[in-house]
Design an enzyme around this catalytic site. Sequence first.
Site, PDB file in Angstrom:
ATOM      1  N   HIS A 221       0.888  -1.186   0.000  1.00 24.98           N
ATOM      2  CA  HIS A 221       0.000   0.000   0.000  1.00 24.98           C
ATOM      3  C   HIS A 221       0.917   1.224   0.000  1.00 24.98           C
ATOM      4  O   HIS A 221       1.648   1.448  -0.964  1.00 24.98           O
ATOM      5  CB  HIS A 221      -0.920  -0.109   1.228  1.00 24.98           C
ATOM      6  CG  HIS A 221      -2.084   0.823   1.267  1.00 24.98           C
ATOM      7  ND1 HIS A 221      -2.391   1.704   0.273  1.00 24.98           N
ATOM      8  CD2 HIS A 221      -3.042   1.015   2.227  1.00 24.98           C
ATOM      9  CE1 HIS A 221      -3.485   2.384   0.604  1.00 24.98           C
ATOM     10  NE2 HIS A 221      -3.894   1.989   1.800  1.00 24.98           N
ATOM     11  N   PHE A 258       4.329  -0.446  -9.290  1.00 22.03           N
ATOM     12  CA  PHE A 258       3.635  -0.849 -10.528  1.00 22.03           C
ATOM     13  C   PHE A 258       2.388  -1.649 -10.191  1.00 22.03           C
ATOM     14  O   PHE A 258       2.359  -2.377  -9.213  1.00 22.03           O
ATOM     15  CB  PHE A 258       4.552  -1.701 -11.407  1.00 22.03           C
ATOM     16  CG  PHE A 258       5.598  -0.883 -12.097  1.00 22.03           C
ATOM     17  CD1 PHE A 258       5.360  -0.344 -13.353  1.00 22.03           C
ATOM     18  CD2 PHE A 258       6.798  -0.613 -11.462  1.00 22.03           C
ATOM     19  CE1 PHE A 258       6.317   0.449 -13.969  1.00 22.03           C
ATOM     20  CE2 PHE A 258       7.761   0.173 -12.072  1.00 22.03           C
ATOM     21  CZ  PHE A 258       7.521   0.702 -13.342  1.00 22.03           C
ATOM     22  N   HIS A 260      -2.057  -2.022 -10.064  1.00 21.35           N
ATOM     23  CA  HIS A 260      -3.078  -1.450  -9.186  1.00 21.35           C
ATOM     24  C   HIS A 260      -4.262  -2.392  -9.073  1.00 21.35           C
ATOM     25  O   HIS A 260      -4.577  -3.113 -10.021  1.00 21.35           O
ATOM     26  CB  HIS A 260      -3.548  -0.082  -9.718  1.00 21.35           C
ATOM     27  CG  HIS A 260      -4.231   0.706  -8.662  1.00 21.35           C
ATOM     28  ND1 HIS A 260      -5.583   0.639  -8.457  1.00 21.35           N
ATOM     29  CD2 HIS A 260      -3.741   1.542  -7.719  1.00 21.35           C
ATOM     30  CE1 HIS A 260      -5.897   1.413  -7.432  1.00 21.35           C
ATOM     31  NE2 HIS A 260      -4.803   1.966  -6.965  1.00 21.35           N
ATOM     32  N   ASP A 311       2.797   5.816  -6.917  1.00 26.74           N
ATOM     33  CA  ASP A 311       4.003   5.792  -6.077  1.00 26.74           C
ATOM     34  C   ASP A 311       5.310   5.840  -6.848  1.00 26.74           C
ATOM     35  O   ASP A 311       6.318   6.302  -6.318  1.00 26.74           O
ATOM     36  CB  ASP A 311       4.000   4.529  -5.204  1.00 26.74           C
ATOM     37  CG  ASP A 311       2.886   4.568  -4.183  1.00 26.74           C
ATOM     38  OD1 ASP A 311       2.654   5.660  -3.637  1.00 26.74           O
ATOM     39  OD2 ASP A 311       2.241   3.533  -3.955  1.00 26.74           O
ATOM     40  N   ARG A 355     -19.585  -5.710   9.725  1.00 25.17           N
ATOM     41  CA  ARG A 355     -19.319  -7.022  10.310  1.00 25.17           C
ATOM     42  C   ARG A 355     -19.660  -8.090   9.272  1.00 25.17           C
ATOM     43  O   ARG A 355     -20.773  -8.625   9.257  1.00 25.17           O
ATOM     44  CB  ARG A 355     -20.177  -7.167  11.567  1.00 25.17           C
ATOM     45  CG  ARG A 355     -19.761  -8.205  12.616  1.00 25.17           C
ATOM     46  CD  ARG A 355     -19.379  -9.498  12.048  1.00 25.17           C
ATOM     47  NE  ARG A 355     -19.185 -10.540  13.031  1.00 25.17           N
ATOM     48  CZ  ARG A 355     -18.863 -11.774  12.701  1.00 25.17           C
ATOM     49  NH1 ARG A 355     -18.714 -12.118  11.416  1.00 25.17           N
ATOM     50  NH2 ARG A 355     -18.694 -12.690  13.634  1.00 25.17           N
TER      51      ARG A 355
HETATM   52  C1  LIG Z   1      -1.182  -2.966  -6.177  1.00 27.64           C
HETATM   53  C2  LIG Z   1      -1.227  -4.474  -6.122  1.00 27.64           C
HETATM   54  C3  LIG Z   1      -1.168  -4.910  -4.625  1.00 27.64           C
HETATM   55  C4  LIG Z   1      -2.540  -4.932  -6.731  1.00 27.64           C
HETATM   56  O1  LIG Z   1      -2.616  -6.311  -6.547  1.00 27.64           O
HETATM   57  P1  LIG Z   1      -3.618  -7.206  -7.393  1.00 27.64           P
HETATM   58  O2  LIG Z   1      -4.933  -6.530  -7.474  1.00 27.64           O
HETATM   59  O3  LIG Z   1      -3.565  -8.553  -6.782  1.00 27.64           O
HETATM   60  O4  LIG Z   1      -2.908  -7.192  -8.826  1.00 27.64           O
HETATM   61  P2  LIG Z   1      -3.418  -7.826 -10.191  1.00 27.64           P
HETATM   62  O5  LIG Z   1      -4.606  -8.703  -9.940  1.00 27.64           O
HETATM   63  O6  LIG Z   1      -3.569  -6.738 -11.171  1.00 27.64           O
HETATM   64  O7  LIG Z   1      -2.185  -8.733 -10.603  1.00 27.64           O
HETATM   65  C5  LIG Z   1      -2.178  -9.386 -11.846  1.00 27.64           C
HETATM   66  C6  LIG Z   1      -0.877 -10.106 -12.052  1.00 27.64           C
HETATM   67  O8  LIG Z   1       0.165  -9.160 -12.202  1.00 27.64           O
HETATM   68  C7  LIG Z   1       1.176  -9.395 -11.266  1.00 27.64           C
HETATM   69  N1  LIG Z   1       1.634  -8.122 -10.727  1.00 27.64           N
HETATM   70  C8  LIG Z   1       0.840  -7.144 -10.272  1.00 27.64           C
HETATM   71  N2  LIG Z   1       1.591  -6.120  -9.840  1.00 27.64           N
HETATM   72  C9  LIG Z   1       2.884  -6.487 -10.067  1.00 27.64           C
HETATM   73  C10 LIG Z   1       4.103  -5.858  -9.820  1.00 27.64           C
HETATM   74  N3  LIG Z   1       4.145  -4.645  -9.264  1.00 27.64           N
HETATM   75  N4  LIG Z   1       5.232  -6.484 -10.164  1.00 27.64           N
HETATM   76  C11 LIG Z   1       5.200  -7.702 -10.740  1.00 27.64           C
HETATM   77  N5  LIG Z   1       4.059  -8.363 -10.986  1.00 27.64           N
HETATM   78  C12 LIG Z   1       2.907  -7.756 -10.643  1.00 27.64           C
HETATM   79  C13 LIG Z   1       0.504 -10.166 -10.141  1.00 27.64           C
HETATM   80  O9  LIG Z   1       1.440 -10.934  -9.405  1.00 27.64           O
HETATM   81  C14 LIG Z   1      -0.464 -11.003 -10.913  1.00 27.64           C
HETATM   82  O10 LIG Z   1       0.247 -12.092 -11.486  1.00 27.64           O
HETATM   83  P3  LIG Z   1      -0.379 -13.574 -11.435  1.00 27.64           P
HETATM   84  O11 LIG Z   1      -1.677 -13.451 -12.181  1.00 27.64           O
HETATM   85  O12 LIG Z   1       0.655 -14.394 -12.113  1.00 27.64           O
HETATM   86  O13 LIG Z   1      -0.570 -13.878  -9.983  1.00 27.64           O
HETATM   87  C15 LIG Z   1      -0.068  -5.107  -6.926  1.00 27.64           C
HETATM   88  O14 LIG Z   1      -0.095  -4.615  -8.239  1.00 27.64           O
HETATM   89  C16 LIG Z   1       1.262  -4.851  -6.279  1.00 27.64           C
HETATM   90  O15 LIG Z   1       1.642  -5.587  -5.367  1.00 27.64           O
HETATM   91  N6  LIG Z   1       1.989  -3.807  -6.727  1.00 27.64           N
HETATM   92  C17 LIG Z   1       3.247  -3.457  -6.121  1.00 27.64           C
HETATM   93  C18 LIG Z   1       3.002  -2.690  -4.840  1.00 27.64           C
HETATM   94  C19 LIG Z   1       2.520  -1.289  -5.096  1.00 27.64           C
HETATM   95  O16 LIG Z   1       3.060  -0.591  -5.943  1.00 27.64           O
HETATM   96  N7  LIG Z   1       1.524  -0.871  -4.307  1.00 27.64           N
HETATM   97  C20 LIG Z   1       0.966   0.452  -4.390  1.00 27.64           C
HETATM   98  C21 LIG Z   1      -0.433   0.401  -4.914  1.00 27.64           C
HETATM   99  S1  LIG Z   1      -1.052   2.026  -5.211  1.00 27.64           S
END
Ligand SMILES: CC(C)(COP(=O)(O)OP(=O)(O)OC[C@H]1O[C@@H](n2cnc3c(N)ncnc32)[C@H](O)[C@@H]1OP(=O)(O)O)[C@@H](O)C(=O)NCCC(=O)NCCS
Length: 375
Positions: A221, A258, A260, A311, A355
């Site tokens: 986050h 990267f 979202h 970010d 809840r």
């Molecule tokens: C933001 C985040 C938590 C969203 O998670 P999510 O909703 O589960 O992401 P998605 O469903 O779009 O992911 C799709 C695929 O892309 C991959 N992916 C997503 N973000 C990625 C990243 N930053 N780097 C590498 N792979 C990534 C996931 O692992 C997933 O792969 P899989 O299908 O093989 O498991 C995730 O993108 C992430 O962890 N990003 C990095 C942390 C970050 O920048 N957070 C700030 C958010 S504002």
Amino acid sequence: MVDKALGGAGLRGQVAGQTALCTVGQTGSGLTYCGYDISELAEKAQFEEVSFLLSRGELPTASELAEYKAKLKSLRGLPDALKTVLENIPKDAHPMDVMRTGCSMLGNLEMELDFSQANDAIDRMVALFPSIICYWYRFTHDGVRIETQTDDDSVGAHFLNLLHDKAPSELFAQVMNVSLILYAEHEFNASTFTGRVCASTLSDIHSCVTGAIGTLRGPLHGGANEAAMDMIQNFTSAEHAEQEVMGMLERKDKIMGFGHAIYRESDPRNVIIKKFSEKLAAEVGDDVLYPVSVRCEEVMWREKKLFCNADFFHASAYHFMDIPTKLFTPIFVMSRVTGWTAHVKEQRANNRIIRPSADYTGPDARSYTPIESRG
Ligand SMILES: CC(C)(COP(=O)(O)OP(=O)(O)OC[C@H]1O[C@@H](n2cnc3c(N)ncnc32)[C@H](O)[C@@H]1OP(=O)(O)O)[C@@H](O)C(=O)NCCC(=O)NCCS
């Protein structure tokens, strides 16, 4: 049987309530606050106008804004008991823990006695959060007790002044202003949802914000901008960045900054902060970090169709303004406190305790085994 789809779904796509504060991924550029598009707010507004909008529901008139900013200015001084607490937090503590403790202590000293005091409590937090983090940071890192009651015009300039002991340049103050606007509100993200769950028990506003800070702390986050900085500062050139990112993708590492949970093709905040990162790079004479960041963006899109979230370019932008990496996420707190608290008030205005239920996946019913009979 554990249902992986359910357990791993993170409530994605489920409507968990209503809000009049924000839309994400729907209209305009993809993000609106109370109906106003983020690109317009970032271009034209002061953060204090956005903060007023979120706490009072409408943009301020000129006289309301002047009065509001004067009020915020008057609320920058730290109570002595809070200074004592901050001075006792170790230098190597996590700055988000400092924010969490600072907010919690403030709640002890200036308790929200009833909900009619919410706006006063919110204004105090908006005014005081930069003072809290900078007082602790300067005391533990520079050995000085700073005066936090400054005359700076804006929250962003106040923060930079306390941190660097000098008034910021016009560009730095502008970037802080834009950054605080971009981070102010984002619908039912994890930390805001935490705040709303807490509010739904009719708890006090400092408890809601303290919980939200703890949730924002995680690298998935708010902590992502720090993690992005830790990564890009290891890259010595755009070519090096490409090589390393390719390796990380091969190893299936998460690349911070990267992707979202809601946006699918781009994060509307990225284009805005990226532009300012480029401006700052020119201003400070950077010819590594910005090209490195751009190459990471290109490689991630080319290889995975993953885009920069808010970010990623915040990391280089903050770095160019000489902000220590570990203070990146506390800036997010200084901004998002406006969104969190607007949600707390919205929850209170139409409340039922939050809840949900869970599907049980544990053992079948069984009878208690006396301790002497257990193997
Ligand atoms: C933001 C985040 C938590 C969203 O998670 P999510 O909703 O589960 O992401 P998605 O469903 O779009 O992911 C799709 C695929 O892309 C991959 N992916 C997503 N973000 C990625 C990243 N930053 N780097 C590498 N792979 C990534 C996931 O692992 C997933 O792969 P899989 O299908 O093989 O498991 C995730 O993108 C992430 O962890 N990003 C990095 C942390 C970050 O920048 N957070 C700030 C958010 S504002």
